[in-house]
Design an enzyme around this catalytic site. Structure first.
Site, short mmCIF file in Angstrom:
data_model
loop_
_atom_site.label_atom_id
_atom_site.label_comp_id
_atom_site.label_asym_id
_atom_site.label_seq_id
_atom_site.Cartn_x
_atom_site.Cartn_y
_atom_site.Cartn_z
CB CYS A 381 -3.47 -3.59 -0.80
SG CYS A 381 -4.01 -2.73 0.72
CG HIS A 507 0.66 -1.28 -1.31
ND1 HIS A 507 -0.23 -1.12 -2.35
CD2 HIS A 507 -0.06 -1.10 -0.17
CE1 HIS A 507 -1.44 -0.83 -1.86
NE2 HIS A 507 -1.36 -0.81 -0.55
CD GLU A 509 2.06 -1.60 -5.18
OE1 GLU A 509 1.04 -0.98 -4.85
OE2 GLU A 509 2.25 -2.80 -4.90
#
Length: 542
Positions: A381, A507, A509
């Site tokens: 990001c 993102h 993750e």
């Protein structure tokens, strides 16, 4: 019919209700029961989207674009089940919904009260989760600590819930603390007794006690709590501190938590399959080599601000047999001191997301350090945006390049506001949020890692790569390896002729799991491992 488990906490905050709820979800999933987990948060914010990471930690984003509490990340990682905006409820969202109904006249002129209107809205939110996907079990975590004034409406709602759906369909589980008092040389049950007394004064009798402690709970203390708290002794569960949260389901399985829950809910006892989870924990505790990864962030004083990033790194470290050591680096420090002082010797660098100008130049300096020294790099990001600014300033010749977020009148805004964000006034829930498709270019590192032409990833941002500079970047050696399907938005960038340099506007993750690490983190960790091995083979000067 769907069964309901309600998880409350007592004695102290941060007792671990979210991990206990997630662990129970894992144990039920291992028995082939479908599970959904709901968080009831007592704060008045509508969601955590506008809250400071220093206060709240990470904002977890669901596929449908809800900004939620970080516990939903645990729910997803432990149960391998995607949550939605239905799985996160706050006091603010409850009161907002009730007031909107009142304004529309839905209460027919009646006085609006906490009971029944607020409690009915809470119960309705719980039922919505059950009706949405029809899971076998809905686990609901009530935020805060029993005794807090903020959580009283939630506790009253779940007290009423057993009457609404039937006693055999509801389980109350209370997570509490049994502290060791060094001066007395013994564990004390009195805090738990008082906590259960407080819960019972509200009208809730816990069916199971999960006792947090730093050492085994003696049988005599279990019997004492059973008698004082009116809970069967077999339902007094020891939850001893573990070195990793991923060991907790195995600890609770040995303690018989799932077995007791199935008894109370009158569900069929099935043989659990925890072999994959056991393998994950075994690999976690038996790494083959040490690796050190630096995280250059703005909120490093509170590690929970980057919880999903940490867990995604840990998942890939487990998969590659690495003993992960994190070096936390405050990006502001890199603005005033030599970068080498903080970054020298790391095997890989991650620059995660964030908002605002504070510490950004430090992040840009970290990107340049990784690019110049061929250190494996992963940008997320804001990390990608800093990568773009670094390239613009130091390679493409745009010395004053910046993001329009940090310099609205700058000459070269290589990162610019998304067009649809131009007229946005409200801050909460108005970013580009949730799951979006991304088209991967062939013959790129991204394609090698994903092995797909189209992927879907979660977003949380307002600013994007400025396409006015795309040709300049491409001509100077930059690689755009992922875009929105129409090619308008740049989603992934990478640098050829580098061991591993990739950054994403989304993102990744949020979609990593212990059983299935994210491809980008896996690739990053393999590159880190390669560099670590190479460094260890360099002979020591005589």
């Amino acid at each position: 019919m769907t069964k309901f488990v309600f998880v409350t906490g007592g004695v102290v905050s941060s007792i671990g209700k979210g991990i206990v709820a997630s662990s129970l979800g894992r144990l039920l999933k291992s028995r082939d029961y479908s599970v959904s987990i709901l968080k009831l948060d007592p704060y008045i914010n509508v969601d955590p989207g506008t809250m400071s990471p220093f206060q709240h930690g990470e904002v977890f984003v669901t596929e449908d674009g809800a900004e939620t509490d970080l516990d939903l990340g645990h729910y997803e990682r432990f149960t391998d089940t995607s949550m939605s905006r239905l799985n996160s409820v706050t006091t603010g969202s409850i009161y907002q919904a009730v007031l909107n109904k009142e304004r529309r006249g839905e209460y027919m002129g009646g006085t609006v009260q906490v009971i029944p209107h607020i409690t009915n809205e809470i119960k309705d939110r719980i039922q919505r989760v059950a009706n949405n996907t029809n899971p076998d079990v809905v686990i609901t975590e009530i935020g805060g600590t029993v005794g807090d004034i903020e959580s009283l409406p939630f506790l009253e709602a779940i007290r009423q819930f057993r009457k609404d759906v039937g006693r055999q369909n509801v389980l109350y589980m209370h997570v509490t603390l049994v502290p060791w008092i060094p001066s007395a040389g013994e564990m004390k049950t009195k805090p738990t007794q008082h906590s259960v007394k407080e819960l019972r004064s509200i009208g809730i009798q816990p069916d199971i006690l999960v006792c947090r402690c730093d050492r085994p709970l003696p049988p005599g203390l279990k019997l004492k709590m059973s008698e004082f708290c009116d809970v069967p002794v077999e339902c007094v569960i020891t939850a001893q501190d573990a070195s990793s949260i991923y060991e907790v389901p195995l600890i609770l399985e040995r303690e018989g938590l799932a077995q007791q829950a199935l008894n109370i809910l009158q569900l069929e006892h099935r043989q659990p399959d925890l072999s994959q989870w056991q393998t994950i924990v075994d690999r976690l505790y038996r790494p083959t080599h040490k690796i050190e990864v630096g995280i250059v962030g703005k909120y490093v004083q509170l590690n929970d601000a980057y919880l999903s990033v940490i867990e995604a790194l840990r998942h890939s470290a487990i998969a590659t047999g690495g003993d992960l050591h994190l070096r936390w680096i405050n990006s502001e420090d890199l603005e005033t001191e030599e970068v080498e002082k903080y970054l020298e010797g790391v095997n890989g660098l991650v620059v995660p997301g964030g908002f605002g100008i504070r510490g950004v130049d430090g992040k840009i300096g970290a990107v340049k350090y990784a690019r110049d020294r061929q250190i494996p790099f992963l940008g997320l990001c804001l990390g990608m945006q800093c990568s773009v600014i670094d390239w613009a300033r130091n390679v493409a010749g745009l010395d004053d390049a910046n993001s329009a977020e940090f310099d609205p009148t700058g000459k070269h805004p290589v990162i610019n506001l998304l067009p649809e964000q131009q007229d946005v006034v409200d801050l909460g829930g108005t970013m580009r949020l949730g799951l979006y498709p991304c088209r991967i270019e062939p013959n790129t590192l991204a394609h090698k890692l994903y092995q797909k032409e189209v992927i879907y990833e979660r977003h949380r941002h307002r600013y994007e790569f400025n396409n006015a500079y795309r040709n300049l970047f491409l001509e100077s050696g930059y690689k755009v390896s992922g875009t929105s399907p129409d090619g308008r938005l740049v989603e992934i960038i990478e640098l050829p002729n580098h061991p591993f340099f990739i950054a994403t506007q989304f993102h990744p993750e949020f979609q990593s799991r212990p059983s299935e690490p994210h491809p980008l983190f896996n690739g990053f960790m393999q590159a880190v491992m390669t560099r670590s091995h190479a460094a260890s083979e360099i002979p020591t000067p005589v």
